[in-house]
Write an enzyme that holds these catalytic residues in place. Sequence first.
Site, mmCIF file in Angstrom:
data_model
loop_
_atom_site.group_PDB
_atom_site.id
_atom_site.type_symbol
_atom_site.label_atom_id
_atom_site.label_comp_id
_atom_site.label_asym_id
_atom_site.label_seq_id
_atom_site.Cartn_x
_atom_site.Cartn_y
_atom_site.Cartn_z
ATOM 1 N N LEU A 203 1.016 -1.305 0.065
ATOM 2 C CA LEU A 203 -0.672 0.552 0.143
ATOM 3 C C LEU A 203 0.659 1.153 -0.033
ATOM 4 O O LEU A 203 1.781 1.640 1.032
ATOM 5 C CB LEU A 203 -0.603 -0.274 1.439
ATOM 6 C CG LEU A 203 -1.863 -1.038 1.464
ATOM 7 C CD1 LEU A 203 -2.203 -1.362 2.496
ATOM 8 C CD2 LEU A 203 -2.492 -1.492 -0.252
ATOM 9 N N HIS A 208 -1.202 4.971 9.222
ATOM 10 C CA HIS A 208 -1.301 3.845 9.971
ATOM 11 C C HIS A 208 -2.329 3.848 11.809
ATOM 12 O O HIS A 208 -2.355 5.337 12.396
ATOM 13 C CB HIS A 208 0.600 3.438 10.630
ATOM 14 C CG HIS A 208 0.560 2.776 11.608
ATOM 15 N ND1 HIS A 208 1.239 1.538 12.600
ATOM 16 C CD2 HIS A 208 -0.784 1.980 12.840
ATOM 17 C CE1 HIS A 208 1.566 1.070 13.021
ATOM 18 N NE2 HIS A 208 0.183 1.252 13.504
ATOM 19 N N LYS A 237 7.565 5.121 16.043
ATOM 20 C CA LYS A 237 6.310 6.681 16.230
ATOM 21 C C LYS A 237 6.535 7.802 16.928
ATOM 22 O O LYS A 237 7.934 7.544 17.761
ATOM 23 C CB LYS A 237 5.647 6.216 16.635
ATOM 24 C CG LYS A 237 4.748 4.927 16.020
ATOM 25 C CD LYS A 237 4.279 4.361 17.172
ATOM 26 C CE LYS A 237 3.059 2.872 16.345
ATOM 27 N NZ LYS A 237 2.545 2.382 16.992
ATOM 28 N N GLU A 287 -0.617 -6.659 12.071
ATOM 29 C CA GLU A 287 0.025 -7.032 12.806
ATOM 30 C C GLU A 287 -0.244 -6.719 13.765
ATOM 31 O O GLU A 287 -1.210 -6.278 14.212
ATOM 32 C CB GLU A 287 1.516 -6.569 12.868
ATOM 33 C CG GLU A 287 2.483 -6.956 11.888
ATOM 34 C CD GLU A 287 3.201 -6.022 12.047
ATOM 35 O OE1 GLU A 287 4.106 -5.649 13.470
ATOM 36 O OE2 GLU A 287 4.974 -5.903 10.718
ATOM 37 N N ASN A 289 0.264 -6.294 18.106
ATOM 38 C CA ASN A 289 1.532 -6.824 19.631
ATOM 39 C C ASN A 289 0.190 -6.915 20.717
ATOM 40 O O ASN A 289 -0.682 -6.410 21.072
ATOM 41 C CB ASN A 289 1.168 -4.772 19.491
ATOM 42 C CG ASN A 289 1.993 -4.649 18.320
ATOM 43 O OD1 ASN A 289 2.907 -4.662 17.776
ATOM 44 N ND2 ASN A 289 1.448 -2.861 18.286
ATOM 45 N N ARG A 291 1.372 -6.828 24.333
ATOM 46 C CA ARG A 291 1.858 -6.242 25.036
ATOM 47 C C ARG A 291 1.298 -4.479 25.868
ATOM 48 O O ARG A 291 0.670 -3.469 24.579
ATOM 49 C CB ARG A 291 3.425 -5.714 24.695
ATOM 50 C CG ARG A 291 3.340 -4.215 24.069
ATOM 51 C CD ARG A 291 5.114 -3.569 23.643
ATOM 52 N NE ARG A 291 4.859 -2.845 22.323
ATOM 53 C CZ ARG A 291 4.671 -3.133 20.920
ATOM 54 N NH1 ARG A 291 5.666 -4.411 20.547
ATOM 55 N NH2 ARG A 291 5.097 -2.361 20.257
ATOM 56 N N ARG A 337 6.236 12.083 21.414
ATOM 57 C CA ARG A 337 7.400 11.684 21.765
ATOM 58 C C ARG A 337 8.696 12.381 21.641
ATOM 59 O O ARG A 337 9.739 12.650 21.404
ATOM 60 C CB ARG A 337 7.534 10.311 21.107
ATOM 61 C CG ARG A 337 6.304 9.787 21.431
ATOM 62 C CD ARG A 337 7.226 7.881 20.736
ATOM 63 N NE ARG A 337 6.074 6.590 20.818
ATOM 64 C CZ ARG A 337 6.530 6.142 20.567
ATOM 65 N NH1 ARG A 337 7.494 5.125 20.250
ATOM 66 N NH2 ARG A 337 5.624 4.908 20.241
HETATM 67 C C1 MV4 Z 1 3.129 -2.142 4.617
HETATM 68 C C2 MV4 Z 1 3.367 -1.396 4.062
HETATM 69 C C3 MV4 Z 1 2.772 -1.176 3.031
HETATM 70 N N1 MV4 Z 1 1.761 -2.095 2.764
HETATM 71 N N2 MV4 Z 1 2.100 -3.510 4.541
HETATM 72 C C4 MV4 Z 1 5.823 -1.512 9.120
HETATM 73 C C5 MV4 Z 1 5.725 -1.248 9.868
HETATM 74 C C6 MV4 Z 1 5.233 -2.570 10.139
HETATM 75 N N3 MV4 Z 1 3.947 -2.848 11.267
HETATM 76 C C7 MV4 Z 1 4.730 -2.504 8.442
HETATM 77 N N4 MV4 Z 1 5.045 -1.492 8.366
HETATM 78 C C8 MV4 Z 1 4.741 -1.598 7.227
HETATM 79 N N5 MV4 Z 1 3.610 -2.466 6.597
HETATM 80 C C9 MV4 Z 1 2.012 -3.266 3.354
HETATM 81 N N6 MV4 Z 1 1.083 -4.250 3.146
HETATM 82 C C10 MV4 Z 1 3.952 -0.425 4.396
HETATM 83 C C11 MV4 Z 1 4.310 -0.354 6.095
HETATM 84 C C12 MV4 Z 1 5.726 1.294 7.052
HETATM 85 C C13 MV4 Z 1 4.965 1.627 7.862
HETATM 86 C C14 MV4 Z 1 3.306 0.862 8.121
HETATM 87 C C15 MV4 Z 1 3.051 1.488 9.702
HETATM 88 C C16 MV4 Z 1 3.586 2.774 10.352
HETATM 89 C C17 MV4 Z 1 4.791 3.506 9.188
HETATM 90 C C18 MV4 Z 1 5.212 2.310 8.037
HETATM 91 C C19 MV4 Z 1 6.338 3.146 7.870
HETATM 92 C C20 MV4 Z 1 6.904 2.443 6.287
HETATM 93 C C21 MV4 Z 1 5.957 1.678 6.651
#
Ligand code: MV4
Length: 446
Positions: A203, A208, A237, A287, A289, A291, A337
Amino acid sequence: MIKKILIANRGEIAVRILRACKDLGIQTVAVHSTADAEAMCVRLADESVCIGPPQPRESYLNIPAIISAACITGADAIHPGFGFLSENATFAHMVEEHGLTFIGPKADHIAMMGDKIMAKKTITKLGLPTVPGSDAAVTSADKALRIAGEVGYPLLIKAAGGGGGRGMKVARSKTDFLEAYETAKREAGISFGNDRVYLEKYLERPRHIEFQIIADKYGNAVHLGERDCSLQRRNQKVWEEAPSVVLSPEFRDEFGQKIAKSMAKLGYVGVGTLEFLYENDQLFFIEMNTRIQVEHPVTEMITGVDIIREQILVADGQKLSVTQNDISFRGHAIECRINSENSQTFIPSAGTVSNYHCPGGPGIRVDSALYDGCKIPPYYDSLIAKLIVHANDREQCLARLRRALREYVIDGVDTLIPLHIELADNADIINANFDIHFLEKLFDAN
Ligand code: MV4
């Protein structure tokens, strides 16, 4: 009944847990490395035990030292906080084997969600939306290429043992897929001792958004709404807020209850956060978490629920003190933060705090372990304080945030306060117009 808790952590979260314990009339044991002998939580705790030298591996990750400290002091339970041992299923299991209560979910659920492939499978089975991709580990380059063709480009190759952005590789087209796949697999094997990888549609500009849940041992589970954590840099973050401006109250209630029911069905007990990516008006699970999280205070501010208190009570086998109907969302909250890092270069800064003044007044909360003259050792995470601001709406929240940031004095080390002042004055942030790439783009422009 839990009468004494050992807090297996340091810094602001150790103090935050200690405060919840005091409110509950529970005795506290602080553990600390030699570098943290004069830390705030050591001063505030009923007892303290030195568990080793500064290096985390020898102290805050030293399982025998921590469990011994709990046994020697007669603690009934261990709170792991976040980071360190908080999502270590082996540790959770060992704590229970020693007749102690682990303040967290069952070891099996920690292990399940720690394996990102199993987590996604579980969440899909429960009927929640996940990012389109492979529904299992991809086991050969041939199969990977075929699934990649079905999912479509661009796509991400993620490690089952990864999470939090570690071990991800983007493949923009069929041409770069095989190399990205082989690299991801090799790096995953080296970094996580587990080379299983899976594929996901990439994506491009998501937000987020994560939902907070709490569940007890009696099948009661509630959601506490979401947090928007899009403002991050290199998977760290920087600023979190609740509620997210992109979700309507109706969507929040419906989606949140679906999540809570799913967690009850799973038999999950404790606090947890389900992370989603938001794009084109849809949420996709990535995902979970298992905790308490750094950013839990923004949810506490808008719901009035003390999440760590509830976490302790449900771990102790008590029923949740709230039902979904008791929970409502009031106003807006933002957390900044405050890391001991240079605001331009993000280089960590250790030292002694030579002058400390904390902001206050309506709507202001500061979670920290700072005091005048305290030491910031170089061995640990650079998060030294969290400024959390609450007001009736987002605009008033930003006004209070600007006021509080300018009042905050932390001399002796570099901090991210100047960065937060800039963010609180930024037109796109004021308009809540951002995605997960906002900060990178902001720094490229500077
Ligand atoms: C992704 C994404 C775009 N597409 N998955 C990075 C942290 C991890 N929790 C998952 N992440 C990402 N997964 C798909 N299919 C982009 C990220 C990502 C991101 C996600 C959440 C917060 C910050 C981020 C920074 C870079 C990439």
